[in-house]
Design an enzyme around this catalytic site. Structure first.
Site, mmCIF file in Angstrom:
data_model
loop_
_atom_site.group_PDB
_atom_site.id
_atom_site.type_symbol
_atom_site.label_atom_id
_atom_site.label_comp_id
_atom_site.label_asym_id
_atom_site.label_seq_id
_atom_site.Cartn_x
_atom_site.Cartn_y
_atom_site.Cartn_z
ATOM 1 N N ALA A 315 0.826 -1.208 0.000
ATOM 2 C CA ALA A 315 0.000 0.000 0.000
ATOM 3 C C ALA A 315 0.862 1.261 0.000
ATOM 4 O O ALA A 315 0.467 2.300 -0.535
ATOM 5 C CB ALA A 315 -0.928 -0.003 1.216
ATOM 6 N N TYR A 370 10.628 -7.071 -4.388
ATOM 7 C CA TYR A 370 11.856 -7.882 -4.355
ATOM 8 C C TYR A 370 11.527 -9.367 -4.559
ATOM 9 O O TYR A 370 12.165 -10.061 -5.358
ATOM 10 C CB TYR A 370 12.535 -7.654 -3.001
ATOM 11 C CG TYR A 370 13.864 -8.351 -2.824
ATOM 12 C CD1 TYR A 370 15.008 -7.901 -3.494
ATOM 13 C CD2 TYR A 370 13.985 -9.443 -1.972
ATOM 14 C CE1 TYR A 370 16.234 -8.523 -3.312
ATOM 15 C CE2 TYR A 370 15.208 -10.078 -1.775
ATOM 16 C CZ TYR A 370 16.335 -9.611 -2.446
ATOM 17 O OH TYR A 370 17.541 -10.240 -2.255
HETATM 18 N N1 LIG Z 1 22.552 -10.163 1.766
HETATM 19 C C1 LIG Z 1 21.638 -11.109 1.819
HETATM 20 O O1 LIG Z 1 21.311 -11.624 2.888
HETATM 21 C C2 LIG Z 1 20.998 -11.602 0.548
HETATM 22 C C3 LIG Z 1 20.018 -12.577 0.661
HETATM 23 C C4 LIG Z 1 19.415 -13.070 -0.499
HETATM 24 C C5 LIG Z 1 19.807 -12.599 -1.719
HETATM 25 N N2 LIG Z 1 20.742 -11.618 -1.820
HETATM 26 C C6 LIG Z 1 21.106 -11.164 -3.176
HETATM 27 O O2 LIG Z 1 22.503 -11.226 -3.330
HETATM 28 C C7 LIG Z 1 22.924 -10.229 -4.253
HETATM 29 C C8 LIG Z 1 24.043 -9.398 -3.616
HETATM 30 O O3 LIG Z 1 23.557 -8.853 -2.410
HETATM 31 P P1 LIG Z 1 24.459 -8.045 -1.356
HETATM 32 O O4 LIG Z 1 23.890 -8.311 -0.036
HETATM 33 O O5 LIG Z 1 25.895 -8.325 -1.617
HETATM 34 O O6 LIG Z 1 24.065 -6.551 -1.786
HETATM 35 P P2 LIG Z 1 24.930 -5.211 -1.835
HETATM 36 O O7 LIG Z 1 23.939 -4.102 -1.853
HETATM 37 O O8 LIG Z 1 25.979 -5.198 -0.788
HETATM 38 O O9 LIG Z 1 25.647 -5.327 -3.258
HETATM 39 C C9 LIG Z 1 24.929 -5.227 -4.474
HETATM 40 C C10 LIG Z 1 25.859 -4.693 -5.539
HETATM 41 O O10 LIG Z 1 25.120 -4.609 -6.761
HETATM 42 C C11 LIG Z 1 25.447 -3.355 -7.380
HETATM 43 N N3 LIG Z 1 24.369 -2.888 -8.230
HETATM 44 C C12 LIG Z 1 23.141 -2.469 -7.834
HETATM 45 N N4 LIG Z 1 22.442 -2.041 -8.917
HETATM 46 C C13 LIG Z 1 23.237 -2.175 -9.983
HETATM 47 C C14 LIG Z 1 23.077 -1.895 -11.360
HETATM 48 N N5 LIG Z 1 21.948 -1.364 -11.838
HETATM 49 N N6 LIG Z 1 24.097 -2.162 -12.197
HETATM 50 C C15 LIG Z 1 25.255 -2.693 -11.733
HETATM 51 N N7 LIG Z 1 25.458 -2.982 -10.431
HETATM 52 C C16 LIG Z 1 24.462 -2.720 -9.570
HETATM 53 C C17 LIG Z 1 25.655 -2.414 -6.189
HETATM 54 O O11 LIG Z 1 26.375 -1.260 -6.557
HETATM 55 C C18 LIG Z 1 26.386 -3.293 -5.216
HETATM 56 O O12 LIG Z 1 27.778 -3.265 -5.409
HETATM 57 C C19 LIG Z 1 21.690 -9.421 -4.603
HETATM 58 O O13 LIG Z 1 21.155 -9.891 -5.818
HETATM 59 C C20 LIG Z 1 20.751 -9.719 -3.455
HETATM 60 O O14 LIG Z 1 19.412 -9.565 -3.829
HETATM 61 C C21 LIG Z 1 21.343 -11.112 -0.698
#
Ligand SMILES: NC(=O)c1ccc[n+]([C@@H]2O[C@H](COP(=O)([O-])OP(=O)(O)OC[C@H]3O[C@@H](n4cnc5c(N)ncnc54)[C@H](O)[C@@H]3O)[C@@H](O)[C@H]2O)c1
Length: 466
Positions: A315, A370
């Site tokens: 929402a 997400y």
């Molecule tokens: N941290 C967790 O517990 C967790 C759990 C499940 C899934 N994930 C997934 O793991 C992946 C990494 O997560 P994280 O925790 O390291 O996140 P983070 O935010 O630390 O790192 C994400 C990286 O992606 C880059 N990024 C974002 N948008 C971008 C774009 N448009 N083009 C290029 N680069 C881009 C960011 O600059 C950053 O360096 C993600 O896909 C996240 O959804 C994380």
């Protein structure tokens, strides 16, 4: 990020307090260390009675290759397969010996009565598994079996393995590997991963190994000579992926948005990789990746890791938050894959690995955008895997679905929710970025040609979506 409770229960007083109050007791999990043996203790192997010896023969060959110390029950006819692989197995005398790995070949289980053999093998040793031990059951994919009795018995193994994962505690993981008939030679990379410290935060998983082409590798540098690109490589999980792929021998092209150039350059320099600053949602992202890849003769792997969260209940969620998350996490991944496949940027036997999330499996409050994007990633992997099966180039696509991983992303979660996420899994702790990275290195290996269309959770067997 620090886990104060996890540190506290490592002390003797902490252990006592937690035990008395019935609180979770996380242990320090084994993790990869160079120079350590792949299997850090002895392996008890067994097999259900039956004529099909193909799984046991592959298991024996792999255990021999990794120089494992093998034990066997005296009545078990897997002894022949072990002897053929020149393994001098020791007898499990039922004493006090502890095992690091319990491995059971259940491929011959044909009906519900046969399941008793699973009970018999594990029952007597259930208390004799070391900390960070491994339980592995190998069966046949039920969906490929027409006989109802055999199909139900193979499917039943899933309930057994997932329960063991929840019961054994002390960092013990449990997995079920369904190997297709005729694909036993493809078990190497998967068994090496699951018997080792690389799979410390992966538990309760069902992995399917099929007949795809696996490429022989030098196991000391399985990614040697390969060029692999990691999106979102400047920090968090992406940084860990880049480091692990480089450790395994790959040249890594580290990609991130231009604003992250400083951090990205630092990571790339430390692993002798290269950098590419581009926003993956930009129109020319595919072309820029293709350019960078062509300079190195093409890509052997792309790891779609970049992702963002913009949490709000539905929402309260404005359109911008919805569009941004879907575009970065899902739309751009689909678009990039299409571009790279259509323009032959990916080489033969290329490996595509996508990062999903358990939010995409379980759903999550405040994460409609997400969770939609991450469920879509699983859909993308399923559909692309079917397409790649019919492609003569031997490519594969798989996904990892991390649970609670200690990163900047999870640091932003409010304390109570964060603590629940951290403890509500069989390991009673959060995973580390390196746990996701090790899983990706396994899926991205040239030796993993038998893995296509799997989504492997790296969540310590989280209760969410289980
Ligand atoms: N941290 C967790 O517990 C967790 C759990 C499940 C899934 N994930 C997934 O793991 C992946 C990494 O997560 P994280 O925790 O390291 O996140 P983070 O935010 O630390 O790192 C994400 C990286 O992606 C880059 N990024 C974002 N948008 C971008 C774009 N448009 N083009 C290029 N680069 C881009 C960011 O600059 C950053 O360096 C993600 O896909 C996240 O959804 C994380």
């Amino acid at each position: 990020m620090s886990d104060r409770y996890g540190d506290f229960v490592q002390s003797s007083i902490g252990k006592k307090v937690a035990k008395n109050l019935g609180l979770p007791l996380p242990v320090t999990l084994d993790r990869f260390e160079s120079g350590e043996r792949l299997v850090r203790g002895s392996v008890l192997v067994g097999r259900a009675n039956g004529d099909d010896k193909s799984v046991s023969e592959s298991v024996a060959r792999i255990l021999s290759d990794v120089h494992a110390e093998v034990f066997v029950n005296s009545h078990d006819d897997i002894k022949d397969a072990l002897a053929d692989a020149s393994i001098e197995a020791k007898a499990n005398t039922g004493g006090e010996d502890k095992f690091k790995v319990l491995l059971f070949d259940a491929s011959n289980i044909r009906n519900s009565d046969d399941l008793k053999q699973v009970y018999e093998f594990f029952h007597t040793v259930a208390r004799r598994v070391e900390t960070s031990g491994r339980v592995i059951v190998i069966g046949r994919p039920p969906e490929q079996i027409t006989d109802i009795d055999a199909a139900l018995a193979q499917r039943a193994l899933e309930g057994f393995v997932k329960s063991v994962g929840k019961e054994f505690k002390r960092g013990v993981t449990a997995q079920l590997i369904y190997v297709e008939e005729g694909a036993e030679k493809n078990l190497d990379s998967t068994l090496r991963f699951f018997t080792s410290a690389r799979s410390s935060y992966v538990s309760g998983q069902v992995v399917r190994v099929g007949k795809g082409d696996s490429v022989e590798v030098d196991w000391t540098q399985p990614l040697g000579g390969k060029t692999m690109l990691v999106t979102g490589a400047s920090r968090g999980i992406g940084e860990a992926i880049a480091r692990v792929l480089a450790r395994e021998g790959a040249h890594v092209i580290c990609l991130d948005v231009p604003q992250q150039q400083g951090d990205l350059q630092k990571v790339a320099s430390e692993i002798s990789g290269s950098i590419l600053t581009v926003d993956i949602t930009s129109e020319d992202a595919g072309a820029q990746i293709a350019d960078a890849a062509q300079k190195r003769g093409g890509l052997d792997s792309i790891i779609h890791n970049a992702g963002v969260t913009r949490d709000k209940t539905l929402a309260k969620m404005d359109e911008k938050k919805w569009d941004m998350v879907i575009d970065i996490n899902l739309g751009s991944v689909a678009k990039l894959n299409r571009y790279l496949l259509d323009n032959d940027v990916l080489k033969e036997n290329a490996r595509i690995v996508c990062v999903s999330s358990i939010s995409g499996i379980a759903g999550n409050m405040g994460q409609t955008n997400y969770a939609t994007s991450k469920a879509g990633v699983i859909g993308l992997v399923d559909a692309t895997a079917k397409q790649l099966e019919n492609n003569a180039k031997g490519m594969t696509i798989n996904a990892v679905a991390p649970g609670f991983i200690e990163t900047q992303m999870t640091e932003a979660i409010p304390f109570a929710i964060r603590e629940a996420g951290r403890r509500m899994n069989s390991m009673s702790q959060g995973g580390l970025p390196v746990d996701v990275a090790e899983t990706i290195a396994w899926l991205a290996s040239p030796a993993s040609g038998g893995l296509n269309g799997n989504t492997v959770r790296v969540c310590g067997q989280s209760l969410l979506g289980a």
